[in-house]
Design an enzyme around this catalytic site. Structure first.
Site, PDB file in Angstrom:
ATOM      1  N   SER A  75      -2.133  -1.928   3.480  1.00  9.15           N
ATOM      2  CA  SER A  75      -3.344  -2.468   2.866  1.00  9.15           C
ATOM      3  C   SER A  75      -4.414  -2.769   3.909  1.00  9.15           C
ATOM      4  CB  SER A  75      -3.013  -3.760   2.107  1.00  9.15           C
ATOM      5  OG  SER A  75      -1.979  -3.540   1.175  1.00  9.15           O
TER       6      SER A  75
HETATM    7  N1  SAH Z   1       2.743  -4.648   1.618  1.00 14.38           N
HETATM    8  C1  SAH Z   1       2.594  -3.293   2.115  1.00 14.38           C
HETATM    9  C2  SAH Z   1       1.721  -2.473   1.197  1.00 14.38           C
HETATM   10  C3  SAH Z   1       2.308  -1.123   0.979  1.00 14.38           C
HETATM   11  S1  SAH Z   1       1.618  -0.200  -0.380  1.00 14.38           S
HETATM   12  C4  SAH Z   1       2.057  -3.292   3.543  1.00 14.38           C
HETATM   13  O1  SAH Z   1       1.646  -4.352   4.030  1.00 14.38           O
HETATM   14  O2  SAH Z   1       2.087  -2.241   4.184  1.00 14.38           O
HETATM   15  C5  SAH Z   1       2.656  -0.685  -1.726  1.00 14.38           C
HETATM   16  C6  SAH Z   1       4.138  -0.420  -1.587  1.00 14.38           C
HETATM   17  O3  SAH Z   1       4.716  -0.767  -2.855  1.00 14.38           O
HETATM   18  C7  SAH Z   1       4.533   1.023  -1.338  1.00 14.38           C
HETATM   19  O4  SAH Z   1       5.336   1.091  -0.187  1.00 14.38           O
HETATM   20  C8  SAH Z   1       5.321   1.415  -2.588  1.00 14.38           C
HETATM   21  O5  SAH Z   1       6.403   2.296  -2.330  1.00 14.38           O
HETATM   22  C9  SAH Z   1       5.827   0.077  -3.068  1.00 14.38           C
HETATM   23  N2  SAH Z   1       6.215  -0.009  -4.475  1.00 14.38           N
HETATM   24  C10 SAH Z   1       5.607   0.538  -5.564  1.00 14.38           C
HETATM   25  N3  SAH Z   1       6.286   0.240  -6.687  1.00 14.38           N
HETATM   26  C11 SAH Z   1       7.354  -0.521  -6.301  1.00 14.38           C
HETATM   27  C12 SAH Z   1       8.434  -1.134  -7.003  1.00 14.38           C
HETATM   28  N4  SAH Z   1       8.591  -1.017  -8.330  1.00 14.38           N
HETATM   29  N5  SAH Z   1       9.334  -1.825  -6.285  1.00 14.38           N
HETATM   30  C13 SAH Z   1       9.235  -1.941  -4.940  1.00 14.38           C
HETATM   31  N6  SAH Z   1       8.245  -1.388  -4.223  1.00 14.38           N
HETATM   32  C14 SAH Z   1       7.311  -0.684  -4.891  1.00 14.38           C
END
Ligand code: SAH
Length: 226
Positions: A75
């Protein structure tokens, strides 16, 4: 991490991952409305470049989201700061559950500010990399799980706060059920074209208080694992 820092890795000797680059990022965050000094201090000291591919390290202190592979993104620093601030605003939650570990950056920011972080990621390869980063940085108050985060992490419930870093139409009921009394859910909700950052607070009798913190853009919350 220890209080004193080794010289930072420097992409091509241009100082793009230097302390100066981080200080510039913090100045931008402040100019764009982030006020909590605890959050700004963590953003100033935590090496975001360690959470992205080496090829992107030189861009790690730009205020932008960056790809982390497998169609996902780390993000934008501003949104990480804003969400962290919104989580801490009414007192420090002792136990936070994050849905969507991704690169691990948001979890690492939280780990510097709250006693315990639990983080669930559905993509195993991303989780493997995030765990390696947590170990290297000795962030020992983060526990992770490979699972569909829509189901939460019931064995460790209840949580004082649950933060989602992927967007769904509505908060999954399983997550709401894992919230401590007075706890908050923070995350992007709504249709892909009109996501809003919502803070929901569990009041007496299961009533949810809702605050709209503005328009946001996140990758989708998806069911199942891979
Ligand atoms: N908090 C992360 C943001 C990553 S983007 C950071 O700081 O880098 C969002 C993430 O949510 C992705 O890695 C995606 O695979 C995950 N995601 C999406 N749906 C999900 C679910 N149902 N359970 C767990 N993770 C999920």
């Amino acid at each position: 991490m220890s209080g004193h820092h080794a010289p930072t890795l420097d992409a091509g000797g241009q100082g793009l991952t230097s302390q100066r680059a981080r200080d510039r990022l913090v100045a931008t965050l402040r100019a764009e409305g982030i006020v909590d000094p605890r959050v700004l201090e963590v953003m100033r000291t935590l090496p975001r470049h360690a959470f992205v591919d080496e090829a992107l390290a030189a861009r790690a202190y730009e205020n932008t989201a960056l790809p982390i592979g497998l169609g996902q993104t780390i993000s934008q620093p501003w949104i990480v700061a804003r969400m962290t601030e919104a989580l801490l605003e009414h007192g420090t939650p002792a136990k936070v559950l994050e849905i969507g570990t991704g690169s691990g950056y948001q979890a690492a920011v939280l780990a510097r500010l709250v006693p315990a972080v639990y983080s669930v990621e559905r993509i195993e390869e991303l989780l493997r990399q995030a765990r390696r980063r947590f170990r290297a940085m000795k962030l020992e108050n983060i526990r992770t799980r490979h699972d569909d985060g829509m189901l939460g992490w019931p064995a460790e419930a209840p949580y004082d706060a649950i933060v989602l870093t992927a967007a769904g139409e509505l908060p999954p009921p399983e997550l709401l059920a894992q919230l401590a009394p007075g706890g908050i859910v923070l995350g992007p909700f709504g249709p892909p074209s009109g996501q809003r950052l919502l803070r929901l607070r569990a009041g007496a009798g299961g009533h949810l208080q809702r605050e709209d913190l503005g328009a946001v853009s996140f990758v989708p919350l998806l069911a199942g694992t891979r």
